[in-house]
Design an enzyme around this catalytic site. Sequence first.
Site, PDB file in Angstrom:
ATOM      1  N   LEU A 257       0.829  -1.208   0.000  1.00 27.31           N
ATOM      2  CA  LEU A 257       0.000   0.000   0.000  1.00 27.31           C
ATOM      3  C   LEU A 257       0.861   1.253   0.000  1.00 27.31           C
ATOM      4  O   LEU A 257       0.547   2.230  -0.693  1.00 27.31           O
ATOM      5  CB  LEU A 257      -0.938   0.005   1.204  1.00 27.31           C
ATOM      6  CG  LEU A 257      -1.829   1.254   1.353  1.00 27.31           C
ATOM      7  CD1 LEU A 257      -2.680   1.466   0.110  1.00 27.31           C
ATOM      8  CD2 LEU A 257      -2.693   1.145   2.596  1.00 27.31           C
TER       9      LEU A 257
ATOM     10  N   ALA B 173       2.054  -1.831   9.223  1.00 25.92           N
ATOM     11  CA  ALA B 173       1.318  -2.805  10.038  1.00 25.92           C
ATOM     12  C   ALA B 173       2.060  -4.130  10.061  1.00 25.92           C
ATOM     13  O   ALA B 173       2.807  -4.453   9.135  1.00 25.92           O
ATOM     14  CB  ALA B 173      -0.085  -3.015   9.492  1.00 25.92           C
TER      15      ALA B 173
ATOM     16  N   TYR C 109      -3.910 -11.423  15.418  1.00 22.44           N
ATOM     17  CA  TYR C 109      -3.807 -10.332  14.451  1.00 22.44           C
ATOM     18  C   TYR C 109      -5.068  -9.475  14.476  1.00 22.44           C
ATOM     19  O   TYR C 109      -4.994  -8.241  14.529  1.00 22.44           O
ATOM     20  CB  TYR C 109      -3.581 -10.898  13.054  1.00 22.44           C
ATOM     21  CG  TYR C 109      -3.788  -9.877  11.951  1.00 22.44           C
ATOM     22  CD1 TYR C 109      -2.841  -8.891  11.707  1.00 22.44           C
ATOM     23  CD2 TYR C 109      -4.942  -9.901  11.164  1.00 22.44           C
ATOM     24  CE1 TYR C 109      -3.037  -7.947  10.711  1.00 22.44           C
ATOM     25  CE2 TYR C 109      -5.141  -8.966  10.165  1.00 22.44           C
ATOM     26  CZ  TYR C 109      -4.186  -7.978   9.947  1.00 22.44           C
ATOM     27  OH  TYR C 109      -4.393  -7.047   8.960  1.00 22.44           O
TER      28      TYR C 109
END
Length: 272
Positions: free
Chosen positions: A21, A69, A135
């Site tokens: 991203l 992340a 997660y």
Amino acid sequence: LKDAKPMAPKRTMVFGSNGKLGRAIREYADSHGLANFEYHDTDTFDIADAKAYENINWDLYGTIINAAAYTSVDGAETPEGRKSAWRTNVQGVGNLARIATEHKITLVHVSSDYVFDGTQRMHKEIEEFAPLSVYGQTKAAGDALVENVPRHYLLRSSWIIGEGRNFVTRMLGLAQSGSPAEAPNDQFGRLTFTNDLAGAIFHLLDSDADYGTYNMTGSGPVVSWYDLAKTVFKAVGADDANIIANSVEAYAQKNNAALRPHNCSLDLSKLD
């Protein structure tokens, strides 16, 4: 006023710039001639380290885009992975939320459908958290922190596909080599291409949309990973009989992996 100098536009800082991203965000900014962007990844800025924020004049910044992340769903189930996931997805996000709040910065953060348990066929932004995995727990905790930032856009996405290794490239490699493949036929959702997700981020920023949470995936039919695998095999003329349909539970038990939600589809009406 002839001697007055105009104030420079506020800067934008992007974290996670080397990820799928992050690269798409940089490509969008460059192709649209956007200026005053700064890019960082873990090698230049550790968002979980509170000291990393001390020597920056944050009043010069108007926007922070967090594409950083810990994303290894199965890795987060291990002792070390659990620590890393909480460190990046919660501790790091907490630092960003604090800075954004203190300096009136708009915080853009990307989350996941894994904050839900998948019992609803279509998830709305207001659904309560019920993560099944470590997660998912860390992403839900990060979301709760971001939601307290006065100026925030939280984009919740799923099945992200971008430059680099992903499900499609893995299936493509197996198809071209003639190797067998496995994919669950009981987990349903829609792909999200990183260039579309980047475009949605800038759409929200440029249109002065109301702050809050927005679901963002590709549109189109909801399918299973098994369906997607068959599509890839057919696209290159490979025999899709080489694809074995398995289940979310069977995969988790066989690989000592995280349990995943059956339904990952997100309602897109708010963003529409």
